[in-house]
Write a protein that holds these residues in place. Structure first.
Motif, PDB file in Angstrom:
ATOM      1  N   VAL A   1      14.847   1.850  -1.467  1.00  0.00           N
ATOM      2  CA  VAL A   1      13.425   1.739  -1.802  1.00  0.00           C
ATOM      3  C   VAL A   1      12.827   0.653  -0.900  1.00  0.00           C
ATOM      4  N   THR A   2      11.840   1.047  -0.062  1.00  0.00           N
ATOM      5  CA  THR A   2      11.223   0.119   0.880  1.00  0.00           C
ATOM      6  C   THR A   2       9.712   0.187   0.742  1.00  0.00           C
TER       7      THR A   2
ATOM      8  N   THR B   1       0.820  -1.216   0.000  1.00  0.00           N
ATOM      9  CA  THR B   1       0.000   0.000   0.000  1.00  0.00           C
ATOM     10  C   THR B   1       0.850   1.260   0.000  1.00  0.00           C
ATOM     11  N   SER B   2       2.121   1.145   0.344  1.00  0.00           N
ATOM     12  CA  SER B   2       2.977   2.327   0.389  1.00  0.00           C
ATOM     13  C   SER B   2       4.398   1.944   0.006  1.00  0.00           C
ATOM     14  N   VAL B   3       5.134   2.924  -0.446  1.00  0.00           N
ATOM     15  CA  VAL B   3       6.534   2.731  -0.801  1.00  0.00           C
ATOM     16  C   VAL B   3       7.293   3.995  -0.423  1.00  0.00           C
TER      17      VAL B   3
ATOM     18  N   PHE C   1       9.598  -5.107   1.915  1.00  0.00           N
ATOM     19  CA  PHE C   1      10.744  -5.508   1.092  1.00  0.00           C
ATOM     20  C   PHE C   1      11.601  -4.275   0.822  1.00  0.00           C
ATOM     21  N   ARG C   2      12.912  -4.468   0.806  1.00  0.00           N
ATOM     22  CA  ARG C   2      13.831  -3.342   0.631  1.00  0.00           C
ATOM     23  C   ARG C   2      14.812  -3.643  -0.494  1.00  0.00           C
TER      24      ARG C   2
ATOM     25  N   GLY D   1      16.050  -7.726  -0.130  1.00  0.00           N
ATOM     26  CA  GLY D   1      15.500  -8.710   0.782  1.00  0.00           C
ATOM     27  C   GLY D   1      14.420  -8.116   1.654  1.00  0.00           C
ATOM     28  N   PRO D   2      13.797  -8.944   2.490  1.00  0.00           N
ATOM     29  CA  PRO D   2      12.724  -8.460   3.360  1.00  0.00           C
ATOM     30  C   PRO D   2      13.259  -7.502   4.423  1.00  0.00           C
ATOM     31  N   VAL D   3      12.373  -6.622   4.893  1.00  0.00           N
ATOM     32  CA  VAL D   3      12.741  -5.675   5.937  1.00  0.00           C
ATOM     33  C   VAL D   3      12.930  -6.434   7.239  1.00  0.00           C
TER      34      VAL D   3
END
Length: 439
Positions: free
Chosen positions: A378-379, A361-363, A424-425, A413-415
């Protein structure tokens, strides 16, 4: 026997020359040799006739019958017809005929010495086995000098003052005769050996140049193939980045428009407008890339995107339903176009993956200008269970290639900031030291 020509015999050879054997004469060269041999034979016979008729002889009038004179003259001169085809045999035959003819007082003296010179030269220039050619020439030279010394040893004790009644030099006549004979023979055989080596070395170097030219042509062809392959990869990467991003946005917007078409006409209209805008942007970028491909030479990848256009990417992502934020930290510095484009494409690919796979829903996009590097982060808050889908495929490969090209480091990889956060980042760091040099 020691080598009388040590400097001439020790010609430096390269690895190419060590394995090289000079090819035989061409058919044209063989025909030329036959013609030259016949012409020389006729000329020497003619000169023999003239000198004999005039009574000119170095043998004191002691000459054999005419048929024997013709035989030894032909035996010395005619083998020149095969001097480049069989240089070793020709040199030996001519040398033996010359020595025996000298003993018989038969050969013509003015031109046959030149024939012997040509035979030794041809052996040096065309001998296939260099070691054997060297020792045959040394053997011939030694035999000729041995004959000369024997002749001087026999002639000088028998000479009388009447033989030198016209001498007018300041040297003793006997010493002058000895030195003259030795000096003339040293020059004849030395030059024959030297110029034969020069001719063979020249042919060897020409062969090496041809090999290197062939290797250069092969390496150039290989370089062209590699350049074509690299260009294909670059085109594939660019097409993937452009088309995948905009088509992903179009797909999300079209899906949203379909869902709200019957409920909210204004939202459906906005979604369709976003689809239209994304399609136009994709077409514009494709047109730009095709225009660059048509350019000759090293076309520069201009203005395809950059750090200053990241807000456009986030606007498109926002229209697709993502809540986007862009943060710039530190003091911005001028970046080369290639690095700025690489950052743009990494953000674009990360947003594409978020739209396609994450259900986010957000980045959050952050650009950090540090002391010695620039970082792009970028997350999103998407589902980390889809990590396998988001780290495979052409997109990640393109990211790694762009980061590697600028000596950077990429991590995906995942946060892992805590149990309360998920997502995800994509993080890439580029050194500013090299960037500053390029700028």
């Amino acid at each position: 026997m020691s080598d009388p020509f040590p400097k001439l015999a020790s010609v430096t050879t390269t690895p190419l020359a060590a394995q090289w054997s000079r090819p035989g004469p061409t058919p044209e060269q063989r025909r030329a040799d036959v013609l030259i041999g016949l012409v020389v034979t006729v000329l020497v016979l003619l000169n023999m006739t003239l000198t004999t008729s005039a009574g000119v002889s170095v043998f004191g009038g002691r000459v054999p019958a005419l048929p024997e004179q013709v035989f030894w003259t032909v035996a010395i001169c005619l083998p020149l017809c095969w001097r480049r085809r069989w240089p070793e045999a020709v040199a030996i035959v001519i040398s033996v005929a010359f020595l025996v003819g000298q003993l018989r007082a038969a050969p013509e003296q003015q031109l046959t010495s030149g024939v012997l010179f040509a035979a030794i030269y041809a052996l040096g220039a065309w001998g296939r086995d260099r070691r054997r050619a060297k020792w045959i020439r040394i053997g011939i030279t030694a035999a000729m000098f041995l004959y000369l010394f024997i002749t001087l040893a026999i002639f000088l004790p028998r000479a009388s003052e009447s033989d030198f009644e016209h001498a007018s030099g300041f040297l003793p006549p006997l010493l002058a005769v000895a030195v003259n004979g030795i000096l003339v023979n040293v020059l004849i055989f030395g030059f024959a050996y030297f110029f034969g080596e020069i001719a063979w070395t020249s042919a060897r170097r020409e062969h090496e140049l041809e090999l290197r030219a062939e290797q250069l042509r092969a390496s150039q062809a290989e370089a062209r193939e590699l350049a074509v392959s690299d260009e294909r990869l670059r085109i594939a990467r660019e097409l993937h980045d452009v088309v995948a991003h905009h088509v992903s946005v179009m797909g999300v917007q079209a899906s949203a428009g379909r869902r709200v078409l019957d409920k909210d006409a204004s939202k459906a209209r906005a979604a369709l407008e976003s689809v239209e805008q994304s399609a136009r942007t994709a077409v514009d970028e494709l047109r730009r890339m095709l225009g660059l491909l048509r350019q000759s030479g090293d076309a520069v990848d201009v203005a395809a995107g950059g750090v200053d256009r990241l807000d456009e990417l986030l606007t498109n992502a926002g229209e697709a339903g993502l809540a986007t934020t862009l943060g710039v930290y530190g003091d911005p510095v001028p970046l080369p176009e290639s690095l700025s484009l690489a950052i743009y494409r990494i953000v674009q690919e990360a947003l594409t993956n978020t739209l396609k796979h994450a259900g986010a829903t957000s980045v959050d996009v952050r650009i950090r200008y540090l002391a010695h590097e620039v970082e792009v982060d970028v997350t999103d808050d998407g589902r980390s269970v889809l990590v396998g889908q988001r780290t495979a495929g052409m997109g990640l490969i393109g990211m790694r290639e762009r980061v590697s090209a600028h000596d950077g480091v990429l991590s995906t990889g995942p946060v892992t900031d805590g149990p309360s956060r998920r997502g995800f980042r994509v993080r890439a760091r580029f050194p500013l030291t090299r960037v500053a040099v390029e700028a």
